[in-house]
Design a protein around this motif. Structure first.
Motif, PDB file in Angstrom:
ATOM      1  N   ALA A  21       0.832  -1.208   0.000  1.00  0.00           N
ATOM      2  CA  ALA A  21       0.000   0.000   0.000  1.00  0.00           C
ATOM      3  C   ALA A  21       0.867   1.258   0.000  1.00  0.00           C
ATOM      4  CB  ALA A  21      -0.937  -0.006   1.204  1.00  0.00           C
ATOM      5  N   ALA A  22       1.961   1.264   0.771  1.00  0.00           N
ATOM      6  CA  ALA A  22       2.852   2.432   0.816  1.00  0.00           C
ATOM      7  C   ALA A  22       3.522   2.657  -0.531  1.00  0.00           C
ATOM      8  CB  ALA A  22       3.906   2.241   1.910  1.00  0.00           C
ATOM      9  N   LEU A  23       3.912   1.585  -1.200  1.00  0.00           N
ATOM     10  CA  LEU A  23       4.518   1.715  -2.525  1.00  0.00           C
ATOM     11  C   LEU A  23       3.534   2.327  -3.512  1.00  0.00           C
ATOM     12  CD1 LEU A  23       6.690   1.177  -4.701  1.00  0.00           C
ATOM     13  CD2 LEU A  23       5.597  -1.035  -5.021  1.00  0.00           C
ATOM     14  N   LEU A  24       2.303   1.837  -3.517  1.00  0.00           N
ATOM     15  CA  LEU A  24       1.306   2.369  -4.447  1.00  0.00           C
ATOM     16  C   LEU A  24       1.041   3.848  -4.178  1.00  0.00           C
ATOM     17  CD1 LEU A  24      -1.207  -0.604  -4.646  1.00  0.00           C
ATOM     18  CD2 LEU A  24       0.645  -0.028  -6.210  1.00  0.00           C
ATOM     19  N   ALA A  25       0.984   4.226  -2.904  1.00  0.00           N
ATOM     20  CA  ALA A  25       0.782   5.633  -2.560  1.00  0.00           C
ATOM     21  C   ALA A  25       1.967   6.473  -3.032  1.00  0.00           C
ATOM     22  CB  ALA A  25       0.581   5.785  -1.058  1.00  0.00           C
ATOM     23  N   ALA A  26       3.183   5.980  -2.829  1.00  0.00           N
ATOM     24  CA  ALA A  26       4.379   6.713  -3.244  1.00  0.00           C
ATOM     25  C   ALA A  26       4.458   6.863  -4.762  1.00  0.00           C
ATOM     26  CB  ALA A  26       5.632   6.016  -2.725  1.00  0.00           C
ATOM     27  N   GLN A  27       3.919   5.887  -5.483  1.00  0.00           N
ATOM     28  CA  GLN A  27       3.920   5.925  -6.947  1.00  0.00           C
ATOM     29  C   GLN A  27       2.686   6.635  -7.494  1.00  0.00           C
ATOM     30  OE1 GLN A  27       6.377   4.627  -9.127  1.00  0.00           O
ATOM     31  NE2 GLN A  27       7.524   4.596  -7.213  1.00  0.00           N
ATOM     32  N   ALA A  28       1.832   7.177  -6.616  1.00  0.00           N
ATOM     33  CA  ALA A  28       0.598   7.880  -6.982  1.00  0.00           C
ATOM     34  C   ALA A  28      -0.332   6.991  -7.802  1.00  0.00           C
ATOM     35  CB  ALA A  28       0.906   9.181  -7.707  1.00  0.00           C
ATOM     36  N   VAL A  29      -0.440   5.732  -7.392  1.00  0.00           N
ATOM     37  CA  VAL A  29      -1.338   4.782  -8.056  1.00  0.00           C
ATOM     38  C   VAL A  29      -2.637   4.737  -7.260  1.00  0.00           C
ATOM     39  CG1 VAL A  29      -1.700   2.373  -8.684  1.00  0.00           C
ATOM     40  CG2 VAL A  29       0.560   3.394  -8.938  1.00  0.00           C
ATOM     41  N   PRO A  31      -5.906   3.092  -6.017  1.00  0.00           N
ATOM     42  CA  PRO A  31      -6.209   1.671  -5.884  1.00  0.00           C
ATOM     43  C   PRO A  31      -7.461   1.203  -6.617  1.00  0.00           C
ATOM     44  CG  PRO A  31      -6.721   2.836  -3.852  1.00  0.00           C
ATOM     45  CD  PRO A  31      -6.055   3.826  -4.769  1.00  0.00           C
ATOM     46  N   GLN A  32      -8.317   2.116  -7.046  1.00  0.00           N
ATOM     47  CA  GLN A  32      -9.535   1.722  -7.742  1.00  0.00           C
ATOM     48  C   GLN A  32      -9.176   1.089  -9.082  1.00  0.00           C
ATOM     49  OE1 GLN A  32      -9.008   4.849  -6.576  1.00  0.00           O
ATOM     50  NE2 GLN A  32     -10.312   4.787  -4.767  1.00  0.00           N
ATOM     51  N   GLY A  33      -9.692  -0.125  -9.304  1.00  0.00           N
ATOM     52  CA  GLY A  33      -9.489  -0.783 -10.587  1.00  0.00           C
ATOM     53  C   GLY A  33      -8.108  -1.366 -10.784  1.00  0.00           C
ATOM     54  N   VAL A  42      -1.452 -13.259  -7.154  1.00  0.00           N
ATOM     55  CA  VAL A  42      -2.334 -12.114  -6.915  1.00  0.00           C
ATOM     56  C   VAL A  42      -2.438 -11.882  -5.412  1.00  0.00           C
ATOM     57  CG1 VAL A  42      -4.679 -11.221  -7.157  1.00  0.00           C
ATOM     58  CG2 VAL A  42      -3.617 -12.471  -9.036  1.00  0.00           C
ATOM     59  N   LEU A  43      -2.278 -10.631  -5.017  1.00  0.00           N
ATOM     60  CA  LEU A  43      -2.339 -10.249  -3.613  1.00  0.00           C
ATOM     61  C   LEU A  43      -3.672  -9.556  -3.353  1.00  0.00           C
ATOM     62  CD1 LEU A  43      -0.681 -10.095  -0.963  1.00  0.00           C
ATOM     63  CD2 LEU A  43       0.065  -7.830  -1.729  1.00  0.00           C
ATOM     64  N   PRO A  44      -4.517 -10.119  -2.488  1.00  0.00           N
ATOM     65  CA  PRO A  44      -5.808  -9.477  -2.200  1.00  0.00           C
ATOM     66  C   PRO A  44      -5.617  -8.053  -1.662  1.00  0.00           C
ATOM     67  CG  PRO A  44      -5.738 -11.683  -1.267  1.00  0.00           C
ATOM     68  CD  PRO A  44      -4.347 -11.357  -1.741  1.00  0.00           C
ATOM     69  N   ARG A  45      -6.474  -7.161  -2.092  1.00  0.00           N
ATOM     70  CA  ARG A  45      -6.408  -5.753  -1.682  1.00  0.00           C
ATOM     71  C   ARG A  45      -6.392  -5.608  -0.157  1.00  0.00           C
ATOM     72  NH1 ARG A  45      -7.920  -1.502  -4.849  1.00  0.00           N
ATOM     73  NH2 ARG A  45      -8.950  -2.980  -6.194  1.00  0.00           N
ATOM     74  N   ASP A  57      11.767  -8.394  -4.545  1.00  0.00           N
ATOM     75  CA  ASP A  57      10.362  -8.665  -4.872  1.00  0.00           C
ATOM     76  C   ASP A  57      10.049  -8.193  -6.287  1.00  0.00           C
ATOM     77  OD1 ASP A  57       9.411  -9.961  -2.627  1.00  0.00           O
ATOM     78  OD2 ASP A  57       8.573  -8.146  -1.701  1.00  0.00           O
ATOM     79  N   GLU A  58       9.103  -8.876  -6.922  1.00  0.00           N
ATOM     80  CA  GLU A  58       8.614  -8.482  -8.240  1.00  0.00           C
ATOM     81  C   GLU A  58       7.125  -8.215  -8.148  1.00  0.00           C
ATOM     82  OE1 GLU A  58       9.783 -10.835 -11.556  1.00  0.00           O
ATOM     83  OE2 GLU A  58      11.764 -11.213 -10.725  1.00  0.00           O
ATOM     84  N   LEU A  59       6.727  -7.006  -8.508  1.00  0.00           N
ATOM     85  CA  LEU A  59       5.326  -6.625  -8.505  1.00  0.00           C
ATOM     86  C   LEU A  59       4.883  -6.310  -9.918  1.00  0.00           C
ATOM     87  CD1 LEU A  59       6.379  -5.423  -5.564  1.00  0.00           C
ATOM     88  CD2 LEU A  59       4.035  -4.658  -5.544  1.00  0.00           C
ATOM     89  N   HIS A  60       3.655  -6.694 -10.202  1.00  0.00           N
ATOM     90  CA  HIS A  60       3.018  -6.304 -11.463  1.00  0.00           C
ATOM     91  C   HIS A  60       1.679  -5.689 -11.108  1.00  0.00           C
ATOM     92  CE1 HIS A  60       5.965  -9.103 -13.151  1.00  0.00           C
ATOM     93  NE2 HIS A  60       5.880  -8.321 -14.207  1.00  0.00           N
ATOM     94  N   LEU A  61       1.408  -4.538 -11.693  1.00  0.00           N
ATOM     95  CA  LEU A  61       0.131  -3.853 -11.499  1.00  0.00           C
ATOM     96  C   LEU A  61      -0.708  -4.045 -12.753  1.00  0.00           C
ATOM     97  CD1 LEU A  61       1.362  -0.484  -9.985  1.00  0.00           C
ATOM     98  CD2 LEU A  61       0.852  -2.631  -8.813  1.00  0.00           C
ATOM     99  N   PHE A  62      -1.971  -4.350 -12.546  1.00  0.00           N
ATOM    100  CA  PHE A  62      -2.912  -4.548 -13.641  1.00  0.00           C
ATOM    101  C   PHE A  62      -4.094  -3.631 -13.419  1.00  0.00           C
ATOM    102  CE2 PHE A  62      -0.662  -8.483 -12.854  1.00  0.00           C
ATOM    103  CZ  PHE A  62      -0.215  -8.825 -14.128  1.00  0.00           C
ATOM    104  N   THR A  63      -4.583  -3.016 -14.495  1.00  0.00           N
ATOM    105  CA  THR A  63      -5.763  -2.158 -14.389  1.00  0.00           C
ATOM    106  C   THR A  63      -6.884  -2.743 -15.250  1.00  0.00           C
ATOM    107  OG1 THR A  63      -4.950  -0.768 -16.182  1.00  0.00           O
ATOM    108  CG2 THR A  63      -4.470  -0.035 -13.958  1.00  0.00           C
ATOM    109  N   ALA A  64      -8.068  -2.570 -14.752  1.00  0.00           N
ATOM    110  CA  ALA A  64      -9.240  -3.030 -15.471  1.00  0.00           C
ATOM    111  C   ALA A  64      -9.544  -2.067 -16.620  1.00  0.00           C
ATOM    112  CB  ALA A  64     -10.446  -3.121 -14.543  1.00  0.00           C
ATOM    113  N   ILE A  65      -9.877  -2.634 -17.766  1.00  0.00           N
ATOM    114  CA  ILE A  65     -10.227  -1.818 -18.932  1.00  0.00           C
ATOM    115  C   ILE A  65     -11.576  -2.290 -19.449  1.00  0.00           C
ATOM    116  CG2 ILE A  65      -9.592  -1.183 -21.276  1.00  0.00           C
ATOM    117  CD1 ILE A  65      -6.682  -1.674 -20.516  1.00  0.00           C
TER     118      ILE A  65
END
Length: 68
Positions: A21-29, A31-33, A42-45, A57-65
């Motif tokens: 969560a801190a990484l996503l906030a720092a990257q201005a991502v 969380p919706q979608g 897959v890591l549950p929200r 660690d290896e992270l992949h972010l996916f967005t719903a389209i």
């Protein structure tokens, strides 16, 4: 600490790497979608705030389209 985010090397500060969560906030991502895969799983929200990142660690972010 060094991780990979969407197949790109990324150096993190202690605060950024404190959790997914801190990484996503720092990257201005927003969380919706967004879905996160951590090291191929897959890591549950609900676990984002409690899941710390570690060196390599290896992270992949996916967005719903929407589409048809």
């Amino acid at each position: 600490m060094n991780i990979r985010l969407n197949d790109k090397a990324l150096a993190l500060t202690t605060e950024e790497g404190a959790s997914v969560a801190a990484l996503l906030a720092a990257q201005a991502v927003a969380p919706q979608g967004v879905a996160v895969a951590l090291n191929g799983a897959v890591l549950p929200r609900s676990r984002w705030p409690e899941t710390p990142l570690v060196e390599g660690d290896e992270l992949h972010l996916f967005t719903a389209i929407a589409g048809g």
